[in-house]
Write an enzyme that holds these catalytic residues in place. Sequence first.
Site, PDB file in Angstrom:
ATOM      1  N   SER A   1       0.825  -1.207   0.000  1.00  0.00           N
ATOM      2  CA  SER A   1       0.000   0.000   0.000  1.00  0.00           C
ATOM      3  C   SER A   1       0.859   1.258   0.000  1.00  0.00           C
ATOM      4  CB  SER A   1      -0.945  -0.001   1.199  1.00  0.00           C
ATOM      5  OG  SER A   1      -0.235  -0.019   2.411  1.00  0.00           O
ATOM      6  N   GLU A   2       2.014   1.221   0.693  1.00  0.00           N
ATOM      7  CA  GLU A   2       2.892   2.389   0.722  1.00  0.00           C
ATOM      8  C   GLU A   2       4.365   1.959   0.698  1.00  0.00           C
ATOM      9  OE1 GLU A   2       1.729   5.432   0.695  1.00  0.00           O
ATOM     10  OE2 GLU A   2      -0.340   5.185   1.379  1.00  0.00           O
ATOM     11  N   THR A   3       5.166   2.738   0.006  1.00  0.00           N
ATOM     12  CA  THR A   3       6.617   2.650   0.100  1.00  0.00           C
ATOM     13  C   THR A   3       7.133   4.010   0.534  1.00  0.00           C
ATOM     14  OG1 THR A   3       6.805   0.935  -1.592  1.00  0.00           O
ATOM     15  CG2 THR A   3       8.761   2.256  -1.155  1.00  0.00           C
TER      16      THR A   3
END
Length: 265
Positions: free
Chosen positions: A45-47
């Site tokens: 979902s996020e980096t």
Amino acid sequence: MIPIYTVDAFTSQAYSGNPAAVCILQSFPEEDTWLQSIAAEMNLSETAFLCATEKRGSYKLRWFTKQAEVELCGHATLASAHVLWETGAAYGLDKLHFHTLSGVLTARRLQDSIELNFPAEPPEPSSAPELLKQALGVEPVAVSRNRFDYIVEVASEQQVRELKPDFQLLKELPARGVLVTSRSDDPAYDITARCFFSPIGIDEDPVTGSAYCALAPYWRTKLGKSGMTAIQLSARTGVVKLQTVEDRVRIEGKAVIVIKGLLMH
């Protein structure tokens, strides 16, 4: 070669909570294409991308989903702070400063957890678009809106648990996402939530730190308490401790590194 980590945030157990990738850079590239490609490759979902400034304990921090850069992310910030402390990069420091699109955010190391200090994003009452009701398949108790998301209060924890949204309809909403919430039936928790971000390519986010920038002030008004504990009822459940102080929200959680690697290109 560039170090990269996968971290499970808002949990003390591996393979639960919300996974984020954390990539530590010497400097940011001139173009964002490479950053976006890495985020897509990590397929989380996020980096988070970190780069130290000249001042020790101070970092530039950016967050990318698989599709786009975002302005605020809690679990990837928690993951970033955890990596910096666990790897020794922030050895001897009790507080870190992150320079982001949402201003300066801080992380404070507690005895066995990390406390983030984020801006409150209190929602205002809003009409419920018919599309929103159709997508959720439930009649809201109340609907609010802030600059990021719709906040939908429903009547019971059971309704939160049993939601099966139409993600194709949610994609059409003019918002980052939808936060569905209720009071908790379990006395160990005050509130429950699930978070859906189909418009930015994340149908359901497991444990969403930035969501509580809206949910904490929302429930503070309703419950009459500034400190509370939330449980996010996604498949990968996580627990978030919250404290609202003026126009800030303190978000406390734990994290676990599950993968360490190197980017070869």
